[in-house]
Write a protein that holds these residues in place. Structure first.
Motif, PDB file in Angstrom:
ATOM      1  N   GLU A   1       0.863  -1.215   0.172  1.00  0.00           N
ATOM      2  CA  GLU A   1       0.089   0.023  -0.041  1.00  0.00           C
ATOM      3  C   GLU A   1       0.908   1.348   0.039  1.00  0.00           C
ATOM      4  O   GLU A   1       0.417   2.258  -0.402  1.00  0.00           O
ATOM      5  CB  GLU A   1      -0.929  -0.004   1.195  1.00  0.00           C
ATOM      6  CG  GLU A   1      -2.170  -0.953   1.034  1.00  0.00           C
ATOM      7  CD  GLU A   1      -2.692  -1.532   2.158  1.00  0.00           C
ATOM      8  OE1 GLU A   1      -2.480  -1.089   3.342  1.00  0.00           O
ATOM      9  OE2 GLU A   1      -3.404  -2.514   2.179  1.00  0.00           O
ATOM     10  N   ALA A   2       2.130   1.086   0.396  1.00  0.00           N
ATOM     11  CA  ALA A   2       2.985   2.468   0.514  1.00  0.00           C
ATOM     12  C   ALA A   2       3.804   2.338  -0.853  1.00  0.00           C
ATOM     13  O   ALA A   2       4.613   3.332  -0.847  1.00  0.00           O
ATOM     14  CB  ALA A   2       4.022   2.332   1.706  1.00  0.00           C
ATOM     15  N   GLY A   3       3.560   1.517  -1.659  1.00  0.00           N
ATOM     16  CA  GLY A   3       3.947   1.672  -2.849  1.00  0.00           C
ATOM     17  C   GLY A   3       5.452   0.858  -3.133  1.00  0.00           C
ATOM     18  O   GLY A   3       6.053   1.086  -4.276  1.00  0.00           O
ATOM     19  N   ILE A   4       5.814  -0.184  -2.212  1.00  0.00           N
ATOM     20  CA  ILE A   4       7.018  -0.827  -2.343  1.00  0.00           C
ATOM     21  C   ILE A   4       6.507  -1.967  -3.392  1.00  0.00           C
ATOM     22  O   ILE A   4       5.686  -2.911  -3.330  1.00  0.00           O
ATOM     23  CB  ILE A   4       7.329  -1.382  -0.912  1.00  0.00           C
ATOM     24  CG1 ILE A   4       7.457  -0.327   0.239  1.00  0.00           C
ATOM     25  CG2 ILE A   4       8.441  -2.349  -1.180  1.00  0.00           C
ATOM     26  CD1 ILE A   4       8.568   0.676  -0.103  1.00  0.00           C
ATOM     27  N   THR A   5       7.493  -1.989  -4.624  1.00  0.00           N
ATOM     28  CA  THR A   5       7.144  -3.127  -5.493  1.00  0.00           C
ATOM     29  C   THR A   5       8.239  -4.042  -5.504  1.00  0.00           C
ATOM     30  O   THR A   5       8.068  -5.020  -6.246  1.00  0.00           O
ATOM     31  CB  THR A   5       7.206  -2.180  -6.934  1.00  0.00           C
ATOM     32  OG1 THR A   5       8.526  -1.780  -7.022  1.00  0.00           O
ATOM     33  CG2 THR A   5       6.241  -1.199  -7.123  1.00  0.00           C
ATOM     34  N   HIS A   6       9.153  -4.183  -4.626  1.00  0.00           N
ATOM     35  CA  HIS A   6      10.124  -5.192  -4.422  1.00  0.00           C
ATOM     36  C   HIS A   6       9.186  -6.720  -4.210  1.00  0.00           C
ATOM     37  O   HIS A   6       8.263  -6.722  -3.589  1.00  0.00           O
ATOM     38  CB  HIS A   6      10.952  -5.041  -3.074  1.00  0.00           C
ATOM     39  CG  HIS A   6      11.674  -3.953  -3.355  1.00  0.00           C
ATOM     40  ND1 HIS A   6      11.602  -2.547  -3.353  1.00  0.00           N
ATOM     41  CD2 HIS A   6      13.272  -4.003  -3.109  1.00  0.00           C
ATOM     42  CE1 HIS A   6      12.654  -1.932  -3.794  1.00  0.00           C
ATOM     43  NE2 HIS A   6      13.570  -2.588  -3.329  1.00  0.00           N
ATOM     44  N   PRO A   7      10.137  -7.874  -4.479  1.00  0.00           N
ATOM     45  CA  PRO A   7       9.455  -8.989  -3.865  1.00  0.00           C
ATOM     46  C   PRO A   7       9.198  -8.832  -2.675  1.00  0.00           C
ATOM     47  O   PRO A   7      10.104  -8.462  -1.793  1.00  0.00           O
ATOM     48  CB  PRO A   7      10.735  -9.958  -4.494  1.00  0.00           C
ATOM     49  CG  PRO A   7      11.261  -9.317  -5.481  1.00  0.00           C
ATOM     50  CD  PRO A   7      11.272  -7.822  -5.136  1.00  0.00           C
ATOM     51  N   ILE A   8       8.280  -9.339  -2.056  1.00  0.00           N
ATOM     52  CA  ILE A   8       7.928  -9.513  -0.474  1.00  0.00           C
ATOM     53  C   ILE A   8       7.910 -10.976  -0.096  1.00  0.00           C
ATOM     54  O   ILE A   8       6.836 -11.578  -0.756  1.00  0.00           O
ATOM     55  CB  ILE A   8       6.681  -8.675  -0.173  1.00  0.00           C
ATOM     56  CG1 ILE A   8       7.126  -7.034  -0.418  1.00  0.00           C
ATOM     57  CG2 ILE A   8       6.489  -8.665   1.397  1.00  0.00           C
ATOM     58  CD1 ILE A   8       6.132  -6.113  -0.418  1.00  0.00           C
ATOM     59  N   LEU A   9       8.536 -11.517   0.975  1.00  0.00           N
ATOM     60  CA  LEU A   9       8.496 -12.708   1.410  1.00  0.00           C
ATOM     61  C   LEU A   9       7.547 -12.802   2.766  1.00  0.00           C
ATOM     62  O   LEU A   9       8.123 -12.061   3.755  1.00  0.00           O
ATOM     63  CB  LEU A   9       9.695 -13.430   1.789  1.00  0.00           C
ATOM     64  CG  LEU A   9       9.556 -14.689   2.237  1.00  0.00           C
ATOM     65  CD1 LEU A   9       8.606 -15.705   1.437  1.00  0.00           C
ATOM     66  CD2 LEU A   9      11.134 -15.354   2.393  1.00  0.00           C
ATOM     67  N   VAL A  10       6.232 -13.476   2.690  1.00  0.00           N
ATOM     68  CA  VAL A  10       5.760 -13.544   3.948  1.00  0.00           C
ATOM     69  C   VAL A  10       5.965 -14.616   4.869  1.00  0.00           C
ATOM     70  O   VAL A  10       5.689 -16.006   4.403  1.00  0.00           O
ATOM     71  CB  VAL A  10       3.794 -13.576   3.852  1.00  0.00           C
ATOM     72  CG1 VAL A  10       3.293 -13.621   5.122  1.00  0.00           C
ATOM     73  CG2 VAL A  10       3.690 -12.140   3.188  1.00  0.00           C
ATOM     74  N   MET A  11       6.606 -14.726   5.767  1.00  0.00           N
ATOM     75  CA  MET A  11       7.570 -15.762   6.237  1.00  0.00           C
ATOM     76  C   MET A  11       6.502 -16.687   7.182  1.00  0.00           C
ATOM     77  O   MET A  11       6.848 -17.914   7.430  1.00  0.00           O
ATOM     78  CB  MET A  11       8.688 -15.793   7.203  1.00  0.00           C
ATOM     79  CG  MET A  11       9.715 -14.826   6.189  1.00  0.00           C
ATOM     80  SD  MET A  11      11.373 -14.749   7.166  1.00  0.00           S
ATOM     81  CE  MET A  11      11.011 -13.373   8.155  1.00  0.00           C
ATOM     82  N   GLY A  12       5.503 -16.198   7.443  1.00  0.00           N
ATOM     83  CA  GLY A  12       4.414 -16.981   8.105  1.00  0.00           C
ATOM     84  C   GLY A  12       3.430 -17.727   7.298  1.00  0.00           C
ATOM     85  O   GLY A  12       2.789 -18.549   7.837  1.00  0.00           O
ATOM     86  N   GLY A  13       3.363 -17.075   5.967  1.00  0.00           N
ATOM     87  CA  GLY A  13       2.339 -17.735   5.142  1.00  0.00           C
ATOM     88  C   GLY A  13       1.005 -17.255   5.430  1.00  0.00           C
ATOM     89  O   GLY A  13       0.943 -16.369   6.054  1.00  0.00           O
ATOM     90  N   CYS A  14       0.037 -17.942   4.862  1.00  0.00           N
ATOM     91  CA  CYS A  14      -1.424 -17.386   5.009  1.00  0.00           C
ATOM     92  C   CYS A  14      -2.100 -18.613   5.601  1.00  0.00           C
ATOM     93  O   CYS A  14      -1.909 -19.766   5.487  1.00  0.00           O
ATOM     94  CB  CYS A  14      -1.924 -17.194   3.652  1.00  0.00           C
ATOM     95  SG  CYS A  14      -1.386 -15.709   2.874  1.00  0.00           S
TER      96      CYS A  14
END
Ligand SMILES: Cc1ncc(COP(=O)(O)O)c(C=O)c1O
Length: 364
Positions: free
Chosen positions: A69-82
């Motif tokens: 939402e802040a405009g960060i377009t880098h790859p992002i890893l969610v380490m806890g998953g969904c």
């Protein structure tokens, strides 16, 4: 404003520490770990300054979404998953990469609508920490299921080290060797190292490394300080002297009167307390810096104040600047005195402390 505490965030130090990580990573890609509000430094300010990282790793979906939402377009890893279909959809729409650590997450992914954008999944193997991750015996069958799953665009492998900060613990090598045996069975990318792995365990340098604490200028090793690793502290916690007292021999200082003045002495009162995130368990003797001099804390830490023995600094005055940790006073040292770790102190700085950015622009 007034004599309230300030957490000064040195962006040049952040950039410098990322360069140190880059050098140690020897060409591997870097997930800059910025969970828990960038280890208490402010997640967005850290992400913007570390824009040369290859990607950002966070613990939870909401952290990843704040970055997007802040405009960060880098790859992002969610380490806890969904954990729900709705969250999987959100993650897919946002182009996030997800760790997958248990059978329930596997089922969710298998049940995901085929219309959704397939994702990069990091299958997490437990190589010895017994926290998150599939048992290594289950990795082949789980990977086979994931490879058939339409929601998976790329299948990667990750693990987490339990005790890499102790360079004498052979368990880290055992974890790396187990990981290496599994890794050979066909994953696109792999990731093991946290900061301690990156700086201390060459066997943990896989395709991607995941440094966190070192980026904030803190040594990941229990027996060294940041400067030993060439790291520069990012947060310096400042406050001011708000009263100077001339106490008599035998007077007791602070709640519970746990400190008794051994002679007539100057006591400086400083505007910092556990209500700001300064550790309540910091004992008598914990140093603070006033005018570059180390003065020892005396008595109990209160919500808004601490008292220090100013006998060696008779010129101390109301308004004098005080450093609680950071530049010139390693947060590792304060954490050790308080019986905790630097991670906890940094993450624990409260909202009522003003955050002040320094050296935001420029190189190095
Ligand atoms: C899965 C995972 N990877 C990497 C890190 C970064 O660790 P460190 O801050 O010790 O570098 C963490 C932090 O706890 C983590 O949980």
């Amino acid at each position: 404003m007034g004599y309230a505490p300030q957490a000064r965030i040195d962006h040049a130090a952040l950039r410098h520490n990322l360069k140190c990580a880059r050098k140690a990573a020897q060409g591997r890609k870097i997930w800059a770990v910025i969970k828990a509000d960038g280890y208490g430094h402010g997640m967005l300010r850290v992400a913007r300054t570390l824009n040369e990282a290859d990607g950002f790793a966070v613990a939870r979906l909401d952290e990843a979404m704040r970055l997007r939402e802040a405009g960060i377009t880098h790859p992002i890893l969610v380490m806890g998953g969904c954990y729900t279909q709705a969250d999987l959809h959100t993650a897919s729409d946002a182009g996030l990469e997800l760790a997958l650590h248990d059978a329930q997450q596997l089922r969710l992914l298998q049940e995901m609508e085929s219309s959704k954008q397939p994702m990069t999944i990091w299958l997490k193997v437990d190589t010895g920490m017994c926290r998150l991750g599939f048992h290594h015996d289950a990795i082949h069958s789980t990977a086979a299921s994931l490879k058939k799953c339409p929601a998976v665009a790329q299948l990667n492998l990750m693990t987490h080290l339990a005790n890499a900060d102790d360079l004498n613990d052979p368990a880290t090598q055992v974890q790396c060797e187990l990981f290496e045996r599994i890794e050979h069975t066909g994953f696109s990318r792999c990731s093991i190292a946290n900061s301690a792995g990156l700086l201390g365990w060459p066997a943990s340098l896989s395709d991607w490394v995941r440094p966190g604490i070192m980026l904030y200028g803190v040594s990941p090793f229990s027996d060294t300080h940041a400067s030993d690793q060439g790291l520069v502290p990012v947060m310096t916690l400042h406050s001011r002297v708000i009263a100077v007292r001339h106490c008599r021999n035998g007077e007791k200082v602070g709640y519970g009167g746990t400190y008794t003045c051994p002679e007539a002495m100057t006591v400086a009162v400083i505007a910092i307390g556990y209500g700001d995130g300064y550790p309540r368990h910091a004992p008598t003797g914990t140093p603070v810096l006033v005018g570059g001099q180390r003065l020892p804390l005396i008595g109990r830490v209160s919500m808004d104040m601490i008292c220090v023995d100013a006998r060696i600094l008779p010129t101390v005055q109301v308004g004098d600047d005080v450093v609680l940790w950071g530049e010139g006073l390693p947060v590792e040292e304060i954490a050790e005195r308080a019986g905790t770790i630097a991670y906890e102190l940094l993450c624990g700085v409260k909202q009522r402390v003003a955050f002040v950015d320094q050296n935001e622009d420029g190189e190095g």
